[in-house]
Structure formats: C-alpha cells, structure tokens
Design a protein around this motif. Structure first.
Motif, PDB file in Angstrom:
ATOM      1  N   VAL A   1       0.833  -1.206   0.000  1.00 10.98           N
ATOM      2  CA  VAL A   1       0.000   0.000   0.000  1.00 10.98           C
ATOM      3  C   VAL A   1       0.867   1.255   0.000  1.00 10.98           C
ATOM      4  N   SER A   2       1.909   1.282   0.836  1.00 10.18           N
ATOM      5  CA  SER A   2       2.778   2.461   0.890  1.00 10.18           C
ATOM      6  C   SER A   2       3.542   2.640  -0.422  1.00 10.18           C
ATOM      7  N   LYS A   3       4.003   1.548  -0.997  1.00  9.34           N
ATOM      8  CA  LYS A   3       4.721   1.622  -2.277  1.00  9.34           C
ATOM      9  C   LYS A   3       3.809   2.159  -3.376  1.00  9.34           C
ATOM     10  N   PHE A   4       2.577   1.683  -3.378  1.00  9.87           N
ATOM     11  CA  PHE A   4       1.597   2.129  -4.378  1.00  9.87           C
ATOM     12  C   PHE A   4       1.324   3.626  -4.241  1.00  9.87           C
ATOM     13  N   LEU A   5       1.089   4.076  -3.020  1.00 13.02           N
ATOM     14  CA  LEU A   5       0.804   5.493  -2.793  1.00 13.02           C
ATOM     15  C   LEU A   5       2.008   6.361  -3.162  1.00 13.02           C
ATOM     16  N   ASN A   6       3.204   5.893  -2.819  1.00 14.89           N
ATOM     17  CA  ASN A   6       4.413   6.638  -3.159  1.00 14.89           C
ATOM     18  C   ASN A   6       4.540   6.819  -4.669  1.00 14.89           C
ATOM     19  N   GLN A   7       4.326   5.728  -5.404  1.00 16.53           N
ATOM     20  CA  GLN A   7       4.479   5.789  -6.843  1.00 16.53           C
ATOM     21  C   GLN A   7       3.357   6.575  -7.515  1.00 16.53           C
ATOM     22  N   LEU A   8       2.162   6.446  -6.972  1.00 18.95           N
ATOM     23  CA  LEU A   8       1.006   7.107  -7.591  1.00 18.95           C
ATOM     24  C   LEU A   8       1.046   8.618  -7.381  1.00 18.95           C
ATOM     25  N   THR A   9       1.427   9.027  -6.168  1.00 15.84           N
ATOM     26  CA  THR A   9       1.374  10.443  -5.834  1.00 15.84           C
ATOM     27  C   THR A   9       2.708  11.156  -6.024  1.00 15.84           C
ATOM     28  N   GLY A  10       3.792  10.374  -6.073  1.00 16.29           N
ATOM     29  CA  GLY A  10       5.106  10.989  -6.169  1.00 16.29           C
ATOM     30  C   GLY A  10       5.558  11.575  -4.866  1.00 16.29           C
ATOM     31  N   LYS A  11       4.861  11.230  -3.779  1.00 16.40           N
ATOM     32  CA  LYS A  11       5.214  11.724  -2.454  1.00 16.40           C
ATOM     33  C   LYS A  11       5.611  10.551  -1.564  1.00 16.40           C
TER      34      LYS A  11
END
Length: 203
Positions: free
Chosen positions: A190-200
C-alpha cells in the motif's frame, strides 16, 4: 479493513478513505470489530461502510455504532435509498458493474443522489471480482458524478492510472491485490503504491 492492528498501521499512511464491509457473505466482513478501533482512526480519513441491499434501519445502526462518514452501496439500492443517506450529510458512493459502454447508462438516474460512483468489474455476484474491466471504455462515461476506479487494481497499474485523463476521475479503490489475506492489507504494498502514484513519500 477488519483487523485492529492492520487498521492502525494503514491509517498511518493517510489514505483519503478507509472501507469496512458490513456484508455477511464477504470474507472481509467486519463482524465483531470493536467500534472503538474505528473511532480512533484520524479524522482526515473518511470511514466508509460497504453495504449490500441492507434495510435502511440496519445500515443506519451500523453508521451510528461505528461513527461512519459515509456509505458505499454495492447492491441494487434505489435512488431514494441513496438520497436518504445524503440527507443525513453522509458521503454516498454507489457501485456499478461495468463490462461495456452501455453499462454506464444505469448511472443516469442516480445523478445528484450520490457523491461518487464506483466503477467495478461486472460479476454475477455482489462484490469485487479482483479483475479489471477495459478501462478504455471510461471515455464513454459522460455523467456529472465523479467516479472511483475499482476492480483488480494492482501495483502494475500505476502508470495506467496516472494516464487516465477523464474530468470526473477522482481516485482508485484498492483491495485484494494489496492483501496478505482477506481484510489484511500489506503495509509495504500500500505504501509503495501510494508513493508511486502520488510521487510523495508515504509512511
């Protein structure tokens, strides 16, 4: 979500919404989840209960018990049912099964009755399939209600999601592809996905 420790750790990633399934036939059914666990979720995360063709009073009691911010209706709920919850100042999401462009026609009568639609892959049963429909047909949706994309969303879809150019595209609903088991989310995925999706950096 259904496990207290998992709920706490995923909350630290600050998703916009967190879902809790109140449909007994689902493997993610919250069943005996202590309401205090849901109450402790940060206020900036909207707590959404997922219901399937339940009586209004039963749904309302769960909203009150868990202090939910909104409902995601995954059955054959009529427009009037959706409006009843909007009148209670709740966020209302209505799921629609999508396989071909004509399936978007069923959303028309719900305009103004929902805050978001959830476009999921068509299945003979209620609930998610873990499979994607052809996202290219999203261009055939011309409604005014914003939508969330659901159905088999995975890590491999980040670039495709970032490439969706639709004025009403509001976000994604992630579930089975980010799980260790039903209702148990992988914090790493989940954290990896959010990082990649948002760039944050998340988490």
């Amino acid at each position: 979500m259904k496990f207290p420790q998992n709920i706490e750790t995923v909350s630290d990633l600050h998703p916009d919404m967190m879902g809790f399934i109140f449909h007994p036939n689902s493997p993610r059914y919250v069943e005996r989840l202590d309401a205090k666990v849901v109450h402790s979720i940060p206020e900036n995360i909207q707590k959404i209960g997922v219901f399937v063709n339940q009586k209004f009073v039963d749904t309302y009691l769960m909203i009150q018990r868990y202090k939910l911010d909104g409902v995601q209706l995954h059955g054959d709920e009529p427009v009037e049912y959706c409006i009843s919850f909007k009148e209670l100042n709740l966020i209302v999401l209505k799921a629609f099964s999508i396989a071909e462009p004509s399936d978007f026609n069923s959303t028309e009568t719900y305009e103004g009755a929902c805050d978001y639609y959830v476009f999921d892959t068509k299945s003979p049963a209620f609930g998610g399939t873990g499979q994607k429909f052809d996202w290219n047909i999203l261009s055939s949706y011309h409604g005014e209600t914003p939508f969330l994309l659901s159905g088999g969303v995975s890590m491999e879809d980040v670039e495709a999601i970032r490439g969706i150019n639709h004025p009403k595209f509001a976000g994604v609903d992630i579930n089975s592809k980010f799980e260790i088991g039903p209702g148990m989310k992988s914090l790493v995925l989940v954290s990896k996905f959010l990082n990649q999706l948002t760039g944050k950096l998340v988490g």
